[in-house]
Design an enzyme around this catalytic site. Structure first.
Site, PDB file in Angstrom:
ATOM      1  N   HIS A 162      -8.301   3.326   3.985  1.00 31.95           N
ATOM      2  CA  HIS A 162      -8.438   4.043   5.253  1.00 31.95           C
ATOM      3  C   HIS A 162      -9.903   4.121   5.711  1.00 31.95           C
ATOM      4  CE1 HIS A 162      -4.334   5.549   4.740  1.00 31.95           C
ATOM      5  NE2 HIS A 162      -4.404   6.138   5.900  1.00 31.95           N
ATOM      6  N   ASP A 182       0.869  -1.175   0.000  1.00 32.35           N
ATOM      7  CA  ASP A 182       0.000   0.000   0.000  1.00 32.35           C
ATOM      8  C   ASP A 182       0.910   1.231   0.000  1.00 32.35           C
ATOM      9  OD1 ASP A 182      -2.387   1.525   0.213  1.00 32.35           O
ATOM     10  OD2 ASP A 182      -2.045   1.764   2.356  1.00 32.35           O
ATOM     11  N   SER A 183       0.326   2.373  -0.305  1.00 32.93           N
ATOM     12  CA  SER A 183       1.103   3.612  -0.273  1.00 32.93           C
ATOM     13  C   SER A 183       1.499   3.978   1.156  1.00 32.93           C
ATOM     14  CB  SER A 183       0.279   4.746  -0.862  1.00 32.93           C
ATOM     15  OG  SER A 183      -0.940   4.857  -0.156  1.00 32.93           O
ATOM     16  N   GLU A 205      -5.888   9.805   9.758  1.00 30.67           N
ATOM     17  CA  GLU A 205      -4.528   9.814  10.312  1.00 30.67           C
ATOM     18  C   GLU A 205      -4.414  10.769  11.503  1.00 30.67           C
ATOM     19  OE1 GLU A 205      -1.617   9.809   7.150  1.00 30.67           O
ATOM     20  OE2 GLU A 205      -2.204   7.719   6.855  1.00 30.67           O
ATOM     21  N   CYS A 244     -11.316   3.027  -0.484  1.00 26.44           N
ATOM     22  CA  CYS A 244      -9.997   3.429   0.022  1.00 26.44           C
ATOM     23  C   CYS A 244      -9.768   2.658   1.314  1.00 26.44           C
ATOM     24  CB  CYS A 244      -9.954   4.938   0.287  1.00 26.44           C
ATOM     25  SG  CYS A 244      -8.445   5.474   1.146  1.00 26.44           S
ATOM     26  N   CYS A 254      -3.550  -0.952  -2.192  1.00 28.51           N
ATOM     27  CA  CYS A 254      -3.753   0.467  -2.463  1.00 28.51           C
ATOM     28  C   CYS A 254      -4.708   0.638  -3.645  1.00 28.51           C
ATOM     29  CB  CYS A 254      -2.394   1.089  -2.795  1.00 28.51           C
ATOM     30  SG  CYS A 254      -2.486   2.789  -3.341  1.00 28.51           S
TER      31      CYS A 254
END
Lengths: 265, 265
Positions: A187, A12-13, A153, A185, A75
Site C-alpha cells: 500500500h 495479496d491479502s 484505504e 508494504c 503480500c
C-alpha cells in the site's frame, strides 16, 4: 535463468498488491495475469504466523488451479511467513516481495536503511534477516506503521493527518539519518509523495512493488513473439464496490474482469 | 419476560466486543459467559453483507456448541446484516447491539441524533431504520469513521492525531447541532473522552455496549440464587499476543482462559 511463462499468478491479502500487478503489467505487457485479493480476511498484517500460512496456502492452491506458471506473493506479511511453505507445496517458481525488496536495497548501495511495514511484517524481521545475510554490516532500523493501510484505504494520500502520522512513525528514522527508506508494504507506494517530503531528497525511496516486478522480468526473460493483448483477470474473496473503487485508483485503469471467490470452504 | 440463563455467548469480529462483555460482567456477575472474537477475519466493517452473514453463522454455530442459552451479537456490522439469519437458525434468544443502541437513544429523549460507526454499519442504515420505526420524526445524521478502529488498536485513545481525525469526521454533526451522539461500534467507548471534548457537555453520548448489557439484564431477570463465581472463557480465531494485550486494556483485567479456535474448516 529464463523460462516460458504464459500466466503469472499474483496474490495479496487485499488490493494493495495491485501496485505489484501494475508494475508487472508495465514490464510484461504480453503476459497473462491472474490476481487474487483475499479481501474477505484482510488485513493479514495484524494476524498470527500460523493463520497467515493457512490463508496463503489456500490462496496459492486457488491460483494453481488457474494454470499459472509462476506465483508472485505480493503480500509482505505472507512473504515473511509463508514463502517456505508455498515453495514446498507448489512445483512452479515462487517469488516473494520481501526478497525482491531486500535485493533492491543492496543493489542501490544504501548504507543506513530504514524499513517500514505492517506490525506482522516488521515483527517477523524478514527484511532485516535477508539484508544482513547479504551485507552483515548494513545499519538497519525498522518501524511498524499500522495506520498507513487504513489511511491509504480512506484515500487520504496527500493529507495533513497522514503527514502527522507519518512524521510520528518516521521520527526515529530521521534522527538516525537513514539514507534509504524501503517501503515494505504494497500500500505504501501511494504515500510516496508524503514520505518523500518528510525524509527529504537526499533519502532514496525503494518501492518493493517495482522491485519484485524486475525480479519476475528476469525470470520470464524475452517476451513471447506472440504479442497479442494479454488477459488480466481479478478474483476477490469479498466483492465489495469499495475494493473495486480503491483498486481502480491504484491501477489507474478499469478492473474489467472481476470475479467473486470463496476461499473458505 | 425473564428466563433461566446459565451461559451467555457473545461474539464480535475481534476484541472490540469486550466492551460489551465488560458491561455484561458488571451487570450479571454470576452468569457464565463465553466470548468469541473472530480476529482471524477482522474487521467485518469493510466487508460485504454476504460475507458477514456467512461469518456470523459460523460464529454462532461455534457458540451454540458451547451450550449457551442466549446469544449476544456484540458486533455492529453483524447485527446490521446477520440478525435475521441468526434468529432463524438458533433456538435461543438473539440480542443485537444495534436494536439495543437504537432503543437507548429513544429512551434518552434525544431529538437530533448523530450515529457513528464502521463503513458497513453506516451503509446498512440499520440504526436509522430502527429509530425511525419507533420515532419517525427523529432527525438523524450518520457518519462512517473507518480510522477509529485502527486508532483504538494503536492505543492512541487520548492523542492529537485521533482528535484531528475525530474533528474531521464529526464536523457535519457539530454543524447540524446534534443533541445525542450514538457510538455505533464497540471500539468507540474507548474514544469517549476525545468525543466528549469535541462535542461539548451539552451533547449526550450513548454507548451501545452498555445499552445492550441492559437489554440482556432485562431478559435474564433476577440472578440465580447460586452466587458462585461465574466462569468467563474466551475463544479467538487468531491467537496473537497483540489481541490479548489490547483485550486486557479494554477489560481492565486479565483474560484468564483464552483458547484458539479455527472457524474456517
Amino acid at each position: 535463468m529464463s523460462r516460458t511463462v504464459q500466466r503469472i499468478g499474483v496474490f495479496d491479502s487485499g488490493i494493495g498488491g495491485l501496485t505489484v500487478l501494475k508494475s508487472l503489467m508495465e514490464l510484461l505487457p504480453h503476459t497473462n495475469m491472474v490476481y487474487l485479493g483475499d479481501c474477505a480476511r484482510l488485513p493479514y498484517g495484524t494476524k498470527s504466523p500460523k493463520t497467515i500460512v493457512h490463508y496463503s496456502l489456500q490462496c496459492s492452491r486457488f491460483l494453481a488451479s488457474k494454470d499459472i506458471d509462476l506465483l508472485v506473493v505480493a503480500c509482505n506479511t505472507a512473504s515473511a511467513h509463508a514463502l517456505g511453505a508455498l515453495e514446498q507445496e507448489l512445483e512452479i517458481p515462487v517469488v516473494g516481495v520481501i526478497e525482491a525488496g531486500a535485493r533492491a536495497v543492496i543493489d542501490s548501495g544504501g548504507r543506513r536503511v530504514g524499513v517500514i511495514g505492517t506490525p506482522t511484517t516488521i515483527r517477523s524481521g524478514a527484511y532485516v534477516r535477508i539484508m544482513h545475510e547479504i551485507e552483515p554490516d548494513l545499519e538497519i532500523i525498522s518501524q511498524a506503521c499500522p495506520l498507513f493501510v487504513p489511511l491509504v484505504e480512506e484515500g487520504w494520500f496527500q493529507d495533513e493527518i497522514t503527514e502527522l502520522v507519518a512524521r510520528r512513525y518516521l521520527s526515529g528514522m530521521i534522527e538516525a539519518r537513514i539514507d534509504t527508506l524501503l517501503l515494505g508494504c504494497t500500500h505504501y507506494p501511494l504515500l510516496k509523495g508524503i514520505l518523500g517530503n518528510i525524509m527529504g531528497s537526499e533519502v532514496q525511496i525503494i518501492d518493493s512493488a517495482f522491485s519484485i516486478a524486475r525480479v519476475v522480468e528476469e525470470i520470464v526473460g524475452t517476451p513471447a513473439k506472440d504479442l497479442t493483448h494479454a488477459e488480466v483477470v481479478y478474483y476477490l474473496s469479498d466483492l465489495s464496490p469499495r475494493f473495486i473503487d480503491i483498486g481502480e485508483v491504484i491501477l489507474g485503469h478499469e478492473m474489467k474482469y472481476v470475479y467473486d471467490v470463496d476461499l473458505c470452504v
